[in-house]
Design a protein around this motif. Structure first.
Motif, PDB file in Angstrom:
ATOM      1  N   GLY A 143      -2.968  -3.511  -1.578  1.00  0.00           N
ATOM      2  CA  GLY A 143      -2.501  -3.394  -0.150  1.00  0.00           C
ATOM      3  C   GLY A 143      -3.388  -4.795   0.629  1.00  0.00           C
ATOM      4  O   GLY A 143      -4.476  -5.324  -0.064  1.00  0.00           O
ATOM      5  N   ASN A 144      -3.160  -5.229   1.360  1.00  0.00           N
ATOM      6  CA  ASN A 144      -3.786  -6.231   2.110  1.00  0.00           C
ATOM      7  C   ASN A 144      -5.166  -5.725   2.731  1.00  0.00           C
ATOM      8  O   ASN A 144      -5.219  -6.172   4.279  1.00  0.00           O
ATOM      9  CB  ASN A 144      -2.365  -7.433   2.982  1.00  0.00           C
ATOM     10  N   SER A 145      -5.951  -4.503   2.953  1.00  0.00           N
ATOM     11  CA  SER A 145      -6.704  -4.338   4.066  1.00  0.00           C
ATOM     12  C   SER A 145      -8.168  -6.030   4.054  1.00  0.00           C
ATOM     13  O   SER A 145      -8.067  -4.935   5.407  1.00  0.00           O
ATOM     14  CB  SER A 145      -7.644  -3.442   3.016  1.00  0.00           C
ATOM     15  N   ASP A 167     -12.241   9.163  11.631  1.00  0.00           N
ATOM     16  CA  ASP A 167     -11.767  10.068  11.979  1.00  0.00           C
ATOM     17  C   ASP A 167     -10.193   9.670  12.372  1.00  0.00           C
ATOM     18  O   ASP A 167      -9.548  10.692  12.992  1.00  0.00           O
ATOM     19  CB  ASP A 167     -12.111  10.906  13.486  1.00  0.00           C
ATOM     20  N   ARG A 168      -9.532   8.160  12.129  1.00  0.00           N
ATOM     21  CA  ARG A 168      -8.179   7.754  12.099  1.00  0.00           C
ATOM     22  C   ARG A 168      -8.101   6.737  10.901  1.00  0.00           C
ATOM     23  O   ARG A 168      -8.983   5.779  10.764  1.00  0.00           O
ATOM     24  CB  ARG A 168      -7.703   6.983  13.343  1.00  0.00           C
ATOM     25  N   TYR A 169      -6.583   6.827  10.683  1.00  0.00           N
ATOM     26  CA  TYR A 169      -6.554   6.042   9.363  1.00  0.00           C
ATOM     27  C   TYR A 169      -5.896   4.476   9.682  1.00  0.00           C
ATOM     28  O   TYR A 169      -4.837   5.440   9.941  1.00  0.00           O
ATOM     29  CB  TYR A 169      -5.664   6.494   8.039  1.00  0.00           C
ATOM     30  N   ILE A 170      -6.145   3.980   8.640  1.00  0.00           N
ATOM     31  CA  ILE A 170      -4.958   2.494   8.684  1.00  0.00           C
ATOM     32  C   ILE A 170      -4.126   2.376   7.716  1.00  0.00           C
ATOM     33  O   ILE A 170      -4.980   2.498   6.522  1.00  0.00           O
ATOM     34  CB  ILE A 170      -5.235   1.061   8.719  1.00  0.00           C
ATOM     35  N   LEU A 171      -2.632   2.879   6.725  1.00  0.00           N
ATOM     36  CA  LEU A 171      -2.843   2.225   5.733  1.00  0.00           C
ATOM     37  C   LEU A 171      -1.737   1.155   5.656  1.00  0.00           C
ATOM     38  O   LEU A 171      -1.239   1.151   5.924  1.00  0.00           O
ATOM     39  CB  LEU A 171      -1.892   3.481   5.205  1.00  0.00           C
ATOM     40  N   PRO A 172      -2.405  -0.314   5.050  1.00  0.00           N
ATOM     41  CA  PRO A 172      -1.664  -1.564   5.083  1.00  0.00           C
ATOM     42  C   PRO A 172      -0.917  -1.432   3.895  1.00  0.00           C
ATOM     43  O   PRO A 172      -1.015  -0.858   3.043  1.00  0.00           O
ATOM     44  CB  PRO A 172      -2.958  -2.429   4.765  1.00  0.00           C
ATOM     45  N   GLY A 173      -0.266  -2.921   4.205  1.00  0.00           N
ATOM     46  CA  GLY A 173       0.906  -2.535   2.544  1.00  0.00           C
ATOM     47  C   GLY A 173       1.541  -4.023   2.077  1.00  0.00           C
ATOM     48  O   GLY A 173       1.987  -4.516   3.492  1.00  0.00           O
ATOM     49  N   VAL A 174       0.990  -4.832   1.348  1.00  0.00           N
ATOM     50  CA  VAL A 174       1.857  -5.829   0.929  1.00  0.00           C
ATOM     51  C   VAL A 174       3.242  -5.434   0.037  1.00  0.00           C
ATOM     52  O   VAL A 174       3.951  -5.786  -0.674  1.00  0.00           O
ATOM     53  CB  VAL A 174       1.164  -7.214   0.857  1.00  0.00           C
ATOM     54  N   GLY A 175       2.867  -4.262  -1.086  1.00  0.00           N
ATOM     55  CA  GLY A 175       2.991  -4.507  -2.479  1.00  0.00           C
ATOM     56  C   GLY A 175       4.405  -3.838  -2.203  1.00  0.00           C
ATOM     57  O   GLY A 175       5.384  -3.326  -0.949  1.00  0.00           O
ATOM     58  N   ALA A 176       5.075  -3.697  -3.133  1.00  0.00           N
ATOM     59  CA  ALA A 176       6.068  -2.430  -3.450  1.00  0.00           C
ATOM     60  C   ALA A 176       5.870  -1.436  -3.027  1.00  0.00           C
ATOM     61  O   ALA A 176       5.403  -0.498  -3.241  1.00  0.00           O
ATOM     62  CB  ALA A 176       6.908  -2.550  -4.565  1.00  0.00           C
TER      63      ALA A 176
END
Lengths: 265, 211
Positions: free
Chosen positions: B10-12, B39-48
């Motif tokens: 991820g690009n957290s 109490d709330r989430y962010i799921l980042p992503g750069v990968g496959a």
């Protein structure tokens, strides 16, 4: 519709932005984080930072510098220089980069393109290539040869062939840097840039030689989806540098589609 | 407190820089339950998509998120690959994904357009989910994707972008929100979307539930 990108690029040496001419005669420009901040606020579309000595000095990229530059820059950041393996890539992305640029190391170990692409996705791996106009031969049919190590070493590889191979290996974008045009202000080398845009289905970025806004428009017209400028934006050698906003306004007048500049806030 | 899911590819860090700039309290969370205040989430992503699903499964994220997001209704924001894994299936590596939103992920046609889709593209805002109000009308956002999501029905679509064809630039379904573009790298327009997610009133999202 996708806008064409105006990309600012800077070379960093000993922690400072430096500007060369045809890969030589470096002069000091300033602090990388300050320059990144200025360009971000001017609405540049993307920033590319090369740690130009990392490879030659066989050391890791200056991660602290990348972190400082990435910290307040909320546009994509591509980082290159001295990236040898997957672990280096992880570190650079962790420091805040979105994309990794590989140049000399990709020539030495092409497999690194594939490894990076499998791990992070194709979009993360930028194949940057230094091209030099040479005589057309059977082994270099495009008339452009690939150089590495800051244009100090010639490889005998054909530029178009290398671009195709880079695409097959998993690169997500190709930057075509003209050694002949670098820092001259005489315009991008449209011949090789166009040969490459026609040879691959990846986005292709023109680099080296932009001295007028019309040069950027020329690159877009032959199929480049991004154009790298440096001198025009910040070089101390240039008498009247432009802001990103001024460049985009001129591009708009030339009929080019670019991301609009944010009104002052 | 916002928890940024910090997995292998991820690009957290970029999301963290953006939240820091916005003055939003947050934590990078590598394992479920590592930070109780989230109490709330962010799921980042750069990968496959495949690598992302594998990393999430390895750390036990999938069960945890199913419980917190689907069960407890905590707000969730997926970014880029974080949007794609919400669908049922991705053609990238032919993997089963979370299946929170009905639909699937396909590859752009290389014979039609240059792939990846890379750069700033405009987003047509749709729908009346509170999340969509944070979008700049016809604003430009930064995309980097070779694959795109297509929901089965248009109900969850809040943003549409065209690149060869129309695809989901942003989706929102109750407490689940996601953008294909990089909110954290889309200058002010993107930061505004990120801020809106952080500020959303959970009760407004609950009202959506009742509709």
């Amino acid at each position: 519709m996708l806008a064409n990108r105006l990309i600012a690029c800077f070379d960093v040496k000993d922690g400072r932005v430096t500007k060369a001419q045809q890969f030589q005669d470096n002069i000091d420009v300033g602090d990388p984080a300050e320059l990144a901040d200025r360009l971000y606020h001017e609405d540049v579309d993307e920033i590319v930072i090369y740690d130009i000595m990392a490879s030659a000095q066989k050391r890791q990229i200056d991660l602290a510098m990348i972190r400082r530059a990435a910290h307040r820059t909320f546009v994509p950041l591509t980082v290159g220089g001295g990236i040898r393996h997957l672990e280096d890539m992880h570190e650079v992305l962790r420091a805040g980069a979105e994309k990794i640029s590989i140049d000399s190391m990709a020539v030495r170990n092409p497999q690194i393109i594939t490894e990076g692409s499998v791990e992070f996705g194709r979009q993360c791996i930028v194949l940057s290539m230094q091209v030099k106009r040479v005589e057309k031969t059977a082994t270099i049919p495009s008339g452009y040869e690939i150089a590495i190590d800051g244009a100090r070493t010639y490889t005998g590889m054909d530029a178009v062939e290398w671009a195709r191979r880079g695409q097959d290996l998993g690169a997500g974008e190709i930057v075509v840097n003209s050694i002949d045009r670098d820092g001259t202000g005489s315009g991008y080398d449209l011949d090789i840039t166009q040969q490459i845009t026609e040879a691959v289905s990846l986005p292709v970025i023109a680099s080296g030689g932009a001295g007028l806004v019309s040069h950027v428009a020329d690159a877009f017209r032959i199929g480049a989806t991004g154009a790298i400028t440096s001198s025009m934006l910040y070089s101390p050698r240039v008498e009247h540098t432009l802001t990103v906003g001024e460049m985009k306004a001129q591009l708009g007048e030339l009929g080019e589609r670019v991301r609009p500049v944010h009104s002052a806030d | 407190m916002i928890g940024i899911i910090d997995y292998r590819t991820g690009n957290s860090q970029s999301i963290s820089y953006a939240l820091e700039h916005l003055g939003v309290p947050h934590a990078l969370v590598a394992k479920p339950g590592e930070c109780d205040e989230v109490d709330r989430y962010i799921l980042p992503g750069v990968g496959a998509a495949g690598v992302t699903m594998e990393s999430l499964a390895q750390e036990g994220w999938i069960d945890h998120l199913n419980e917190k997001i689907l069960g407890d209704g905590q707000p969730f924001l997926g970014v880029c690959v974080g949007l794609q894994v919400l669908f049922e299936h991705s053609a990238e590596g032919d993997v089963e994904c979370l299946g929170w939103i009905k639909g699937s992920v396909h590859e752009f046609d290389r014979s039609q357009v240059r792939v990846p889709h890379m750069g700033w593209n405009n987003v047509e805002v749709r729908g009346d989910h509170p999340f969509s109000r944070s979008f700049t009308p016809d604003g430009y956002y930064y995309f980097v994707n070779s694959y795109f999501a297509r929901p089965t029905d248009d109900v969850s679509l809040v943003g549409v972008t065209t690149y060869g064809q129309e695809f989901a630039a942003a989706v929102a379904h109750k407490n689940i929100m996601a953008t294909q573009f990089h909110t954290e790298k889309s200058a002010r327009a993107g930061l505004q979307v990120l801020k809106a997610f952080c500020d959303l009133d959970v009760n407004d999202l609950k009202d959506l539930d009742a509709r």
